[in-house]
Enzyme design. Structure first.
Site, PDB file in Angstrom:
ATOM      1  N   PHE A 131       0.860  -1.173   0.000  1.00  0.00           N
ATOM      2  CA  PHE A 131       0.000   0.000   0.000  1.00  0.00           C
ATOM      3  C   PHE A 131       0.898   1.225   0.000  1.00  0.00           C
ATOM      4  O   PHE A 131       1.577   1.512   0.990  1.00  0.00           O
ATOM      5  CB  PHE A 131      -0.939   0.055   1.212  1.00  0.00           C
ATOM      6  CG  PHE A 131      -1.822   1.281   1.178  1.00  0.00           C
ATOM      7  CD1 PHE A 131      -2.956   1.290   0.390  1.00  0.00           C
ATOM      8  CD2 PHE A 131      -1.495   2.414   1.896  1.00  0.00           C
ATOM      9  CE1 PHE A 131      -3.764   2.429   0.321  1.00  0.00           C
ATOM     10  CE2 PHE A 131      -2.280   3.554   1.834  1.00  0.00           C
ATOM     11  CZ  PHE A 131      -3.426   3.561   1.049  1.00  0.00           C
ATOM     12  N   ASP A 216       9.468   2.954   1.944  1.00  0.00           N
ATOM     13  CA  ASP A 216       8.262   3.723   2.237  1.00  0.00           C
ATOM     14  C   ASP A 216       8.011   3.639   3.741  1.00  0.00           C
ATOM     15  O   ASP A 216       7.434   2.682   4.238  1.00  0.00           O
ATOM     16  CB  ASP A 216       7.086   3.153   1.440  1.00  0.00           C
ATOM     17  CG  ASP A 216       5.782   3.918   1.687  1.00  0.00           C
ATOM     18  OD1 ASP A 216       5.702   4.647   2.698  1.00  0.00           O
ATOM     19  OD2 ASP A 216       4.837   3.749   0.893  1.00  0.00           O
ATOM     20  N   LYS A 245       2.680  11.463   6.871  1.00  0.00           N
ATOM     21  CA  LYS A 245       1.827  11.278   8.036  1.00  0.00           C
ATOM     22  C   LYS A 245       2.348  12.003   9.276  1.00  0.00           C
ATOM     23  O   LYS A 245       2.099  13.173   9.447  1.00  0.00           O
ATOM     24  CB  LYS A 245       1.578   9.792   8.279  1.00  0.00           C
ATOM     25  CG  LYS A 245       0.794   9.142   7.133  1.00  0.00           C
ATOM     26  CD  LYS A 245       0.169   7.852   7.523  1.00  0.00           C
ATOM     27  CE  LYS A 245      -0.522   7.178   6.334  1.00  0.00           C
ATOM     28  NZ  LYS A 245      -1.708   7.908   5.862  1.00  0.00           N
TER      29      LYS A 245
END
Length: 390
Positions: A131, A216, A245
């Site tokens: 993801f 990531d 984030k």
């Protein structure tokens, strides 16, 4: 009541109005313990005073210049983040998906301009069940049909291998491979932790084959796993960190690609950009986040509280839980279908004042703010034990 919000989410039935630390309140004043923390965007809690001050101080000065001009906040933020990562350069963006898209462009440019891959032939290796966001390029190399269906055609240039299988990754590399893009721990897939030594093997393989390693760390980085980065668990330093984030402190969207000059230096003026990327407000908040992480206090807190959470969750295995995966203050909990789906467990917990999120049917995730207390974790696990009995 008719909603005017597009149905790209199916949220739990709660309307949050205020929040502080690990707690939020709905519009009726009911209190909930937030055990999701915005998928790690709120690592430092709701309305963290240090981050709110950084934001409000900057709000009164200047919030946006565009990158047509610089600001007094951008270089100090970039310098601090580069130091935290042990790298030379920072390319600031806004969202995690933008950071991934940026990394894809950088990897391809590096492949053509540095490695000498023939024009239009560069490929990037990714992992199954990844993801990395929801843009059309990214969902094109996802194997989640909900993310892919009816959104093609998709961009070529990606090869998928099983996550955690270093041999398969090595076999997939060819002379036109520019990069390997992986999550050190797969978050959306359900906190999937690769075998010990996997990241080390990926680093060795990519170095030997002259391929970039892109980590990531948008969900896993910035303290969540008990380390600054999940890669630190094996002492691995990738060629590129992708961050987001928590970098915005849950206040503003901030993301970044961080790498050395020999990699990120391939991008020249006019080849990539963002109106809001690196804006003064984002830079001020991001800098405050980096300063907080530089002390190591938050990483240690995630380690110790994570051990506490794992110890409390483990007795639930065989009592409504079929499998448990914990790394730092991050847990993937597989629920026995006999007691309900992940969504149903989330709804039952909501009724008892605990917020979690399901994924892939039978898994719920816990990723509370690092500000949470051990007693609050205990209470959340007690509520989970109760709803699993129903």
């Amino acid at each position: 009541m008719t909603s005017h919000i597009a149905r790209n989410y199916a949220p739990l039935p709660v309307e949050i109005a205020t929040g502080a630390g690990a707690w939020v309140n709905d519009v009726d004043g009911r209190r909930y313990l937030d055990m999701l923390a915005g998928y790690s965007a709120l690592n430092f809690g709701h309305c963290n005073p240090t981050l709110v001050k950084a934001a409000t101080d900057q709000l009164a000065r200047v919030t946006l210049t565009s990158r047509a001009f610089s600001s007094d906040q951008l270089e100090p933020f970039a310098a601090a983040l580069a130091k935290l990562c042990g790298k030379d350069l920072v390319l600031p963006m806004n969202t995690g998906a933008e950071a991934v898209e940026t990394a894809i462009k950088v990897a391809r440019a590096w492949g053509y301009r540095v490695k000498g891959i023939p024009d239009g032939q560069a490929n990037i290796i990714v992992a199954e069940n990844n993801f990395h966001g929801r843009t059309t390029t990214i969902v094109g190399f996802s194997n989640d049909e909900d993310a892919r269906a009816d959104f093609g055609p998709f961009a070529p240039g990606f090869t998928t291998v099983p996550f955690g299988d270093a041999e398969a990754l090595a076999a997939a590399i060819d002379e036109n491979t520019a990069a390997v893009l992986i999550e050190p721990i797969q978050g959306e897939a359900g906190i999937i932790v690769p075998p010990d030594g996997y990241l080390t093997a990926v680093r060795e393989i990519t170095r030997e084959r002259r391929v970039l390693m892109i980590a990531d760390e948008i969900q896993s980085g910035l303290g969540r796993t008990g380390e600054t980065f999940a890669c630190d668990r094996e002492g691995v330093v990738p060629d590129m960190y992708l961050l987001g984030k928590a970098l915005g402190g849950g206040i503003v969207p901030v993301s970044a690609v961080v790498a050395d000059e020999d990699v990120l230096g391939v991008i020249e003026p006019g080849q990539h950009g963002s109106t809001f990327g690196g804006n003064p407000l984002a830079a001020a908040v991001g800098h405050a986040v980096v300063d907080m992480l530089a002390t190591g206090e938050w990483q240690e807190r995630a380690r110790s509280l994570g051990e506490h959470l794992a110890n409390r969750l483990e007795p639930l295995i065989g009592h409504g839980v079929t499998e448990l995966r914990c790394v730092g203050l991050w847990a993937g909990i597989d629920v026995d279908p006999a007691v309900g789906t992940g969504r149903e467990i989330g709804e039952r917990l909501l009724a008892r004042g605990v917020l979690v999120k399901d994924t892939h049917g039978q898994t719920i995730r816990m990723a509370p703010p690092l500000t949470i207390r051990a007693t609050e974790l205990d209470w959340a696990v007690e509520q989970l034990a109760l709803v699993l009995r129903k």
